[in-house]
Design a protein around this motif. Structure first.
Motif, short mmCIF file in Angstrom:
data_model
loop_
_atom_site.label_atom_id
_atom_site.label_comp_id
_atom_site.label_asym_id
_atom_site.label_seq_id
_atom_site.Cartn_x
_atom_site.Cartn_y
_atom_site.Cartn_z
N LEU A 121 0.84 -1.19 0.00
CA LEU A 121 0.00 0.00 0.00
C LEU A 121 0.88 1.25 0.00
CD1 LEU A 121 -2.84 0.34 2.61
CD2 LEU A 121 -0.96 1.93 2.71
N ALA A 122 0.41 2.30 -0.66
CA ALA A 122 1.14 3.57 -0.64
C ALA A 122 0.25 4.64 -0.03
CB ALA A 122 1.54 3.98 -2.05
N VAL A 123 0.82 5.42 0.89
CA VAL A 123 0.10 6.56 1.44
C VAL A 123 0.68 7.80 0.77
CG1 VAL A 123 -0.37 7.90 3.51
CG2 VAL A 123 -0.24 5.41 3.65
N ILE A 124 -0.17 8.68 0.28
CA ILE A 124 0.30 9.89 -0.38
C ILE A 124 0.14 11.07 0.60
CG2 ILE A 124 0.11 11.33 -2.47
CD1 ILE A 124 0.49 8.29 -3.06
N GLY A 125 1.24 11.73 0.92
CA GLY A 125 1.18 12.88 1.82
C GLY A 125 2.25 12.82 2.89
N GLY A 126 2.44 13.91 3.62
CA GLY A 126 3.52 13.97 4.62
C GLY A 126 3.10 14.58 5.94
N GLY A 127 1.80 14.60 6.19
CA GLY A 127 1.32 15.18 7.45
C GLY A 127 1.05 14.11 8.50
N ASN A 128 0.50 14.55 9.63
CA ASN A 128 0.18 13.61 10.70
C ASN A 128 -0.83 12.56 10.26
OD1 ASN A 128 1.84 14.69 12.76
ND2 ASN A 128 0.37 16.37 13.03
N VAL A 129 -1.77 12.98 9.41
CA VAL A 129 -2.80 12.05 8.96
C VAL A 129 -2.18 10.97 8.06
CG1 VAL A 129 -4.94 11.83 7.65
CG2 VAL A 129 -4.60 13.80 9.15
N ALA A 130 -1.18 11.35 7.28
CA ALA A 130 -0.48 10.38 6.44
C ALA A 130 0.24 9.36 7.32
CB ALA A 130 0.51 11.09 5.51
N MET A 131 0.90 9.86 8.38
CA MET A 131 1.60 8.96 9.30
C MET A 131 0.60 8.01 9.98
SD MET A 131 4.70 9.86 8.97
CE MET A 131 5.17 11.20 7.89
N ASP A 132 -0.52 8.58 10.43
CA ASP A 132 -1.55 7.76 11.08
C ASP A 132 -2.04 6.67 10.14
OD1 ASP A 132 -1.43 9.24 13.39
OD2 ASP A 132 -3.23 10.43 12.98
N SER A 133 -2.25 7.02 8.87
CA SER A 133 -2.76 6.05 7.91
C SER A 133 -1.75 4.94 7.69
CB SER A 133 -3.06 6.72 6.56
OG SER A 133 -3.93 7.80 6.73
N ALA A 134 -0.48 5.32 7.50
CA ALA A 134 0.57 4.34 7.21
C ALA A 134 0.75 3.39 8.39
CB ALA A 134 1.88 5.06 6.91
N ARG A 135 0.77 3.95 9.59
CA ARG A 135 0.99 3.12 10.78
C ARG A 135 -0.22 2.23 11.06
NH1 ARG A 135 2.53 7.04 15.39
NH2 ARG A 135 3.08 5.10 16.45
N THR A 136 -1.41 2.73 10.73
CA THR A 136 -2.61 1.92 10.90
C THR A 136 -2.57 0.74 9.93
OG1 THR A 136 -3.89 3.84 11.60
CG2 THR A 136 -5.13 1.96 10.78
N ALA A 137 -2.15 1.00 8.69
CA ALA A 137 -2.09 -0.06 7.68
C ALA A 137 -1.17 -1.19 8.16
CB ALA A 137 -1.61 0.51 6.35
N LEU A 138 -0.02 -0.83 8.73
CA LEU A 138 0.90 -1.85 9.24
C LEU A 138 0.21 -2.73 10.28
CD1 LEU A 138 4.22 0.10 9.94
CD2 LEU A 138 3.89 -1.68 8.22
N ARG A 139 -0.55 -2.08 11.15
CA ARG A 139 -1.22 -2.81 12.22
C ARG A 139 -2.33 -3.71 11.70
NH1 ARG A 139 1.35 1.26 14.27
NH2 ARG A 139 1.87 1.39 16.48
N LEU A 140 -2.84 -3.39 10.52
CA LEU A 140 -3.88 -4.24 9.94
C LEU A 140 -3.27 -5.37 9.13
CD1 LEU A 140 -5.86 -2.00 10.89
CD2 LEU A 140 -7.19 -2.60 8.88
N GLY A 141 -1.94 -5.47 9.14
CA GLY A 141 -1.29 -6.59 8.50
C GLY A 141 -0.75 -6.32 7.11
N VAL A 142 -0.79 -5.06 6.66
CA VAL A 142 -0.20 -4.74 5.36
C VAL A 142 1.32 -4.74 5.57
CG1 VAL A 142 -0.09 -3.05 3.49
CG2 VAL A 142 -2.20 -3.34 4.79
N SER A 143 2.04 -5.61 4.86
CA SER A 143 3.46 -5.76 5.18
C SER A 143 4.33 -4.69 4.52
CB SER A 143 3.94 -7.16 4.81
OG SER A 143 3.56 -7.43 3.48
N ASP A 144 3.92 -4.24 3.34
CA ASP A 144 4.75 -3.28 2.62
C ASP A 144 4.01 -1.94 2.54
OD1 ASP A 144 6.33 -1.89 0.82
OD2 ASP A 144 5.81 -3.13 -0.91
N VAL A 145 4.39 -1.02 3.44
CA VAL A 145 3.72 0.29 3.47
C VAL A 145 4.71 1.38 3.07
CG1 VAL A 145 2.48 1.98 4.88
CG2 VAL A 145 2.13 -0.47 5.28
N LYS A 146 4.38 2.08 1.98
CA LYS A 146 5.25 3.16 1.53
C LYS A 146 4.56 4.49 1.76
CE LYS A 146 7.81 0.72 -2.01
NZ LYS A 146 7.11 -0.58 -2.08
#
Lengths: 286, 470
Positions: free
Chosen positions: B290-315
């Motif tokens: 999965l790729a998250v587009i952006g560099g704000g707090n919401v982008a970080m929250d999305s990326a870190r949430t994805a990892l916790r849901l089992g997405v192994s490759d988060v960019k």
């Protein structure tokens, strides 16, 4: 004891299709044809958009029609009079613009008559002539027949198996109506695939159309953007820009694809709860 | 203890869950200070005097030196009381405020040590106090002695709305908060993930407001369920805090493909609708990449949430460099520790999909930094011919939000600002309509929780003044 969103009446309209009348005075006072509510059945429940079929200001009630197809709608259909749904939020979406068009062809596919009926009622009140095509897969799945008939100047029923009315699809009936009569406007509501082919017919004959879209939605207030649809090349949110749009401009292929996004997951959820079947492409659920 | 001794105490590091463990759960990353750690950290405050840069840099002007003095003596109850004089939601602020840029930014201890990282851990102590009060039943609720007879409506139960509501209720005003969703909290609930701000904390702070007499009406969408005109008839004053709840898309090809989410939708499905729980009926798509587009707090929250849901490759795809990222330093560090891969100076051009409409990848270009823009941030410029494709199965767009349109739609006479938000007097936050105030993201565009709370606090003051003029 006060019950929030209390169910005042419940009636089975067809196998797995139910009509609920809920005490909801705030929504009853503010809703206009074309708008919907979002319902949750429990604390952990999903948000299900449902069209407001009717309302009664003096009783302070609204009417919803639910077809038990997914796990949540199945749960809803198990609610009884005196109980209340966990949450009912609304009215959401824009009211449909009611004008005097002349003769309006109203095409409903399956449960599509539920959202179409309040619009037909408003169109009739505004002085339009109403020609209705009410399509269903078979006789047992025809709902709101008497209600629709009472406000239609003419009504054609079609069933896929010919168990009632004309055997065939609504598109065939629409073709017949439009070639024989001057139609000023069409309102088409049903499963996305039915709206796509119906718009093909109206468009071919130069009849402008309104469709009511039912994409996947979460909050219903513009916040998530999950319900985005392409209309005339632009991205629109069905919840705050719609749910009604110009049928000629809607990208139905995209809508069809997006509507199927969680199909496998939904099936899983249904199976988990031992549901017998999942009727395809329902429309009362937005 | 003298100043020299105080300056020798090392900064108490916040204990945290191990990154490898924490991406397997949704629990909060920091464990919080122990009582000993809080006392030790508070002793690091040298009570630098009248200037107290921490107070000046706190948007809600908490008397931080007094708080530190109480904590240093182990008097948590009075310390907590002191905080609550100025801040009704300390459990939330202790977790999500950008303290490094506020109270801690000019801390004298940090300056003497010539290292901002050495500032007193004010945020950590605030968080400790709120948790201490919550778990020891030491909550301070002082409802107004009597009602003052005024009735105020608050639209939206996010940080701005809750602050206004609490402040006015304390003064004896009858406050009704209208929330469109089924749970109060606004962005605190639908946006900020459980591992940063547990629901339990929000619930407890909201319960405290209710104990003050605040009434919260959920599932009520102002402009739809109730019109602004009806509200003007029924209430003496109105505060609009409906937030920046309209996600921005990029208008690039493929944006409506299956597997593309706005960060709002992604986070709402997971936070508000609890899609991470087995019993939740809300589905979420969790492919391997999965790729998250952006560099704000919401982008970080999305990326870190994805990892916790089992997405192994988060960019994380961001078009500038890390230095320009709006996300808090702590969030960036946490994201990196947990395994989010930063693809910097990279801009997305197109989302690729298969014949069934599902995302298969993104087409990106490399960027370089050019001249500074009007805000002094160096503008990214495309490097011609650097097109490449990143294989991902899902894309989360986290490039910001616009103000929610619903209130304006039902109340067109209210004036809007250049960001399509509601226009207000910069000081009083009164809108173009007399007696109607607005604050938070509906005015600022997407900003921060504490800025919204500061607006709330200020609006409450001027609403109270307005009520007295009636």
């Amino acid at each position: 004891m006060y019950v929030r969103n209390e169910i005042l009446k419940k009636e089975q309209l067809a196998p797995s299709i139910f009509r609920f009348v809920l005490r909801e005075p705030v929504i009853a006072n503010h809703r206009k044809p074309g708008q919907f509510v979002i319902v949750r059945t429990s604390e952990e429940g999903e948000r299900v958009p449902l069209t407001i079929v009717d309302s009664n200001k003096s009783e302070g009630s609204i009417t919803l029609i639910v077809q038990a197809v997914g796990s949540t709608t199945q749960e809803m259909s198990n609610f009884e009079v005196g109980q209340g749904f966990h949450d009912v939020a609304g009215p959401l979406g824009n009211p449909v613009e009611i004008e005097k068009f002349g003769t309006v062809l109203c095409i409903a596919g399956g449960l599509g008559i539920a959202p179409l009926y309040p619009i037909m009622k408003a169109l009739k009140k505004r002085g339009n002539k109403i020609v209705t095509i009410l399509g269903a897969r078979n006789k047992d799945l025809i709902i709101l027949r008497d209600e629709a008939e009472s406000i239609s100047d003419r009504m054609i029923i079609t069933t896929d198996d010919g168990s009632e009315g004309m055997k065939g699809l609504v598109t065939e009936a629409a073709e017949l109506v439009i070639t024989n009569e001057k139609i000023n406007k069409a309102v088409i509501i049903g499963p996305p695939i039915m709206m796509k082919f119906s718009v093909d017919v109206t468009k071919k004959h130069g009849v402008p159309s309104i469709v009511s879209l039912n994409p996947i939605m979460v909050d219903g207030t513009g916040m998530c953007g999950g319900c985005r649809v392409t209309v005339g090349g632009e991205t629109k949110f069905a919840c705050v820009d719609g749910p009604e749009f110009d049928g000629d401009l809607v990208d139905f292929n995209e809508l069809l694809q997006r509507s199927g996004m969680y199909r496998e997951k939904e099936k899983e959820a249904s199976l988990k709860k031992n549901h017998v079947c999942r009727l395809s492409n329902v429309t009362g659920e937005k | 203890m003298d100043k020299k001794e105080r300056l020798e105490i090392p900064r108490q590091k916040m204990p945290e869950q191990d990154p490898k463990e924490r991406i397997e759960n949704m629990k909060e990353v920091p464990y919080g200070y122990t009582e000993e750690m809080a006392v030790t950290e508070a002793k690091r405050c040298i009570q630098c005097g009248k200037n107290a840069p921490c107070i000046k840099n706190c948007p809600v002007s908490i008397d931080i030196p007094s708080v530190m003095a109480f904590v240093a003596e182990g008097d948590f109850e009075n310390a907590y009381k002191k905080i609550k004089e100025n801040n009704l939601l300390p459990g939330i602020c202790g977790r999500v405020c950008p303290q490094q840029e506020q109270c801690q930014s000019e801390c004298t201890v940090g300056k003497l040590k010539k290292n901002k990282e050495c500032a007193v851990g004010i945020g950590n102590i605030e968080r400790f106090l709120a948790d201490w009060a919550r778990t020891n039943n030491k909550e301070i609720i002082v409802p107004a002695e009597k009602k003052n007879g005024w009735k105020v409506a608050v639209i939206g139960s996010g940080p701005a709305g809750l602050t206004v509501a609490g402040e006015l209720a304390r003064k004896g005003t009858e406050v009704h908060v209208f929330e469109a969703l089924h749970t109060p909290g606004g962005v605190l609930v639908y946006g900020i993930p459980e591992f940063r701000l547990p629901q339990e904390i929000i619930d407890s702070e909201i319960a405290n407001l209710k104990a003050l007499g605040v009434k919260i009406h959920c599932n009520r969408i102002v402009g739809q369920s109730i019109t602004m005109h009806e509200m003007l008839d029924e209430y003496d004053s109105i505060f609009i805090g409906s937030g920046a709840g309209l996600p921005i898309f990029m208008n690039i090809p493929g944006e409506n493909s299956l597997g593309v989410y706005s960060a709002n939708e992604y986070l709402t499905r997971i936070n508000l609708m609890k899609a991470y729980k087995k019993q939740s009926q809300t589905p979420i798509y969790t492919p391997e990449s999965l790729a998250v587009i952006g560099g704000g707090n919401v982008a970080m929250d999305s990326a870190r949430t994805a990892l916790r849901l089992g997405v192994s490759d988060v960019k994380l795809v961001y078009r500038r460099s890390e230095a320009e990222m709006p996300a808090r330093a702590e969030e960036r560090e946490h994201a990196k520790e947990e395994g989010v891969k930063f693809d910097l100076l990279t801009d997305i051009k197109e989302i690729l999909k298969d014949e069934k409409g599902w995302v298969t990848g993104i087409k990106v270009v490399d960027m370089e930094l050019g001249e500074p823009d009007e805000y002094g941030r160096r503008k990214p410029v495309e490097i011609k011919g650097s097109d490449r494709i990143i294989d991902v199965k899902s894309v989360i767009i986290a490039i910001g939000n616009r103000p929610n349109p619903l209130v304006k739609k039902s109340f067109p006479e209210i004036e809007t600002n250049e960001k399509a938000g509601i226009k207000t007097d910069p000081e009083t936050l009164e809108t173009s309509i007399k007696g109607v105030f607005a604050g938070g993201d509906i005015v600022l565009g997407a900003a921060t929780v504490i800025k919204a709370m500061e607006h709330g606090k200020r609006a409450a003051k001027y609403i109270d003044e307005y009520l007295h003029s009636l």
